[in-house]
Design an enzyme around this catalytic site. Structure first.
Site, PDB file in Angstrom:
ATOM      1  CG  ASP A 245      -7.800   0.472   6.283  1.00  0.00           C
ATOM      2  OD1 ASP A 245      -6.780   1.160   6.654  1.00  0.00           O
ATOM      3  OD2 ASP A 245      -8.061   0.730   4.867  1.00  0.00           O
TER       4      ASP A 245
ATOM      5  CG  ASP B 166      -6.408  10.445   4.173  1.00  0.00           C
ATOM      6  OD1 ASP B 166      -5.122   9.213   3.396  1.00  0.00           O
ATOM      7  OD2 ASP B 166      -6.436  10.242   4.629  1.00  0.00           O
TER       8      ASP B 166
END
Length: 251
Positions: free
Chosen positions: A130, A11
């Protein structure tokens, strides 16, 4: 038998690898180029690079950083963050990505999945979802988990599969970073109902969690970040454990 894949995730924020809990409280986890090389050397099956604030900050993924990571690894490389056009995909593939991951742009304009799959082939297009359970319903979130939608996760997964996505990267926001195990229920539901691979993400804390997501969760691949970044579990040890449990992995 197809082998199950272990995928570390980088990330990226401001050019550094970061990791948080439930998508919040990010802390520095190191240099993405060094980490990518380490994971490739350790036997990771693939690498995922997500520029997590690109959409929120309304900018493109960091192409120069993608190029540097790609030059140092020899495993399949998926890049996501701020990708919304065919030209964006072209730039990242030219920079060394093998696959791209789209999330917010697909929700905003579902036709972009069809367009990208036609242009580059389904094998190149990963749709990241998500998801968060709200009042008993699994709902899609966009903009790095910041924006809830009214879209039911299971329906959306089916739609993007039909539109030409080659793979789904399913991240449970409820499980992200808490290290209590993957979201096996929804992972199994989606994996069982689709013809494309599902990568489970969010919740890895122990080796047994990977075993569970490959069996109960029916996942094709499992993605994790902090347990690898902070050296809580080494990829060779994890693969050896899974092999001993009878799960087919590339050793």
């Amino acid at each position: 038998m197809l082998t199950k894949r272990i995928i570390p995730c980088l990330d990226i924020k401001d050019g550094r690898t970061v990791k948080g809990v439930n998508f919040l409280d990010l802390r520095d986890a190191g240099d993405p180029v060094e980490l990518g090389k380490l994971y490739a050397d350790e036997g990771a099956d693939e690498l995922v690079f997500l520029d997590i604030t690109a959409t929120v900050e309304k900018r493109k993924t960091l192409v120069e950083l993608v190029t540097r990571v790609a030059k140092n690894i020899n495993i399949p490389f998926t890049v996501g963050g701020g990708i919304s056009t065919v030209d964006d995909v072209k730039a990242l593939l030219n920079a060394g990505a093998d696959k791209i991951s789209i999330n917010s742009s697909a929700v905003r304009n579902p036709g972009v999945v069809d367009e990208m799959a036609r242009e580059f082939g389904s094998q190149c297009i990963v749709v990241a979802i998500d998801t968060k359970n709200i009042d008993g319903v699994d709902l899609v979130h966009t903009h790095g988990g910041r924006k809830p939608t009214a879209i039911v996760t299971q329906s959306w997964a089916k739609e993007v599969c039909e539109r030409g996505a080659g793979e789904i990267l399913l991240t449970s926001m409820d499980h992200d970073g808490v290290k209590t195990g993957f979201a096996n229920r929804i992972t199994a539901e989606i994996s069982s109902s689709l013809s494309i691979p599902v990568i489970a993400s969010g919740g890895a804390g122990q080796m047994v969690h990977f075993e569970e997501v490959f069996t109960a969760g029916k996942a094709d691949a499992a993605l994790a970040a902090s347990i690898f970044h902070f050296k809580e579990i080494a990829i060779p040890d994890l693969k050896q454990y899974l092999h001993e449990k009878g799960i087919a992995v590339r050793i």
